[in-house]
Design an enzyme around this catalytic site. Structure first.
Site, mmCIF file in Angstrom:
data_model
loop_
_atom_site.group_PDB
_atom_site.id
_atom_site.type_symbol
_atom_site.label_atom_id
_atom_site.label_comp_id
_atom_site.label_asym_id
_atom_site.label_seq_id
_atom_site.Cartn_x
_atom_site.Cartn_y
_atom_site.Cartn_z
ATOM 1 C CB THR A 147 -22.321 15.765 -21.237
ATOM 2 O OG1 THR A 147 -22.817 14.730 -22.055
ATOM 3 C CG2 THR A 147 -21.446 16.715 -22.053
ATOM 4 C CB THR A 198 -25.689 16.342 -19.081
ATOM 5 O OG1 THR A 198 -25.258 15.006 -18.753
ATOM 6 C CG2 THR A 198 -26.628 16.808 -17.994
HETATM 7 N N1 GLY Z 1 -24.649 13.670 -24.120
HETATM 8 C C1 GLY Z 1 -23.521 13.083 -24.654
HETATM 9 C C2 GLY Z 1 -23.754 12.054 -25.650
HETATM 10 O O1 GLY Z 1 -24.865 11.587 -25.844
HETATM 11 O O2 GLY Z 1 -22.820 11.644 -26.292
#
Ligand code: GLY
Length: 291
Positions: A147, A198
């Site tokens: 992310t 993330t």
């Molecule tokens: N960290 C982003 C997701 O799991 O969608």
């Protein structure tokens, strides 16, 4: 007062360099965060965000994004948005122009349409090919997710943070990760600091990762201590009941411009720039409890 901008992953570096200049010129933290996220959303080589993001199991790219303003705890998020190039900007509009915090699916798309946001095809030829190959292999499992998460502190002492994600590869349509969830994927409070996460959203949201990191800073931990303690707590707590734990990482910063980062896996890195530091990319050693 000094400025700071910090973001997950090396792909943030080009946008972060421009955001650092903007902050040095007395620009706002919200504009800095939005700018870094938008540069990543527009990069077709990044397979986890925006244009070129990996599609869900039906071959459709669905995006989540959120932004938070530390001054008044303002928050805006959009979830499961299809065919809009910059979900971070739609999230910012939700925060600034509505009494709501979150819009989902077609409601978010109608809102974006009404406000004239740019539409476009998000699925690139390369990602479509990779999706077809995964579909043929029936390959659904994913251990990580990269992310884009950004935190900025401006010269007025205000903080903001933002996230944007296309979610896990081959996700079920409608699946939502941590990125648009306040306290899980991001949190900012000018009284303390901010954090962005993330990794695998299900594990991150189970632990309210970012709110916990900001709470630890409020209790007196430095950003680095808070980052390490947060990832360690999440990893060890999940390890008690889960055989497999997804990748988890976060970066955080306090309202004085100190920052920290931690991960439970190899390969995580972040970009940072401040009044005292030229833009650079740095890697992070995994916390010891994950070995
Ligand atoms: N960290 C982003 C997701 O799991 O969608």
């Amino acid at each position: 007062m000094s400025f700071l901008v910090i973001a997950t992953w090396e792909f943030a570096l080009p946008g972060l360099k421009e955001a650092a200049q903007h902050l040095a010129d007395n620009g706002s933290c919200l504009d800095a965060v939005e700018h870094v996220v938008k540069t990543v959303e527009l990069n077709p080589d990044v397979e986890s965000v925006g244009l070129g993001g990996f599609p869900n199991k039906e071959g459709v790219v669905e995006l989540d994004a959120a932004i938070m303003r530390g001054k008044d705890l303002g928050f805006g998020a959009v979830v499961g948005v299809r065919q809009f190039i910059h979900p971070i900007s739609i999230a910012r509009k939700v925060m600034s122009d509505t009494p709501y915090c979150m819009l989902v699916g077609t409601g978010a798309e109608d809102f974006a349409q009404q406000h004239g946001f740019q539409k476009g095809e998000l699925l690139t030829d390369q990602r479509r090919q990779e999706w077809l190959e995964r579909k043929q292999r029936k390959s659904l499992a994913d251990t990580g997710h990269d992310t884009i998460g950004v935190i900025a502190l401006d010269l007025d002492g205000s903080m903001a943070c933002g996230t944007s994600s296309s979610g896990l590869k081959m996700k079920h349509p409608g699946r939502v990760g941590d990125s648009p969830i306040i306290g899980a994927g991001l949190y900012a409070d000018d009284d303390v600091g901010a954090a962005v996460a993330t990794g695998v959203g299900e594990d991150i949201m189970r632990c309210c990762l970012c709110f916990y990191a900001v709470e630890l800073m409020q209790q007196g931990k430095t950003p680095q201590q808070a980052a390490e303690a947060t990832v360690t707590k999440a990893h060890t707590r999940l390890a008690r009941t889960q055989k497999k734990i997804g990748n988890i990482a976060l970066v955080c910063a306090d309202n004085k411009g100190a920052c920290g980062a931690a991960a439970n896996h190899e390969g995580f890195g972040f970009c940072v720039a401040s009044s005292d530091m030229q833009p650079r990319f740095m890697t992070v050693e995994p916390i010891s409890s994950s070995e």
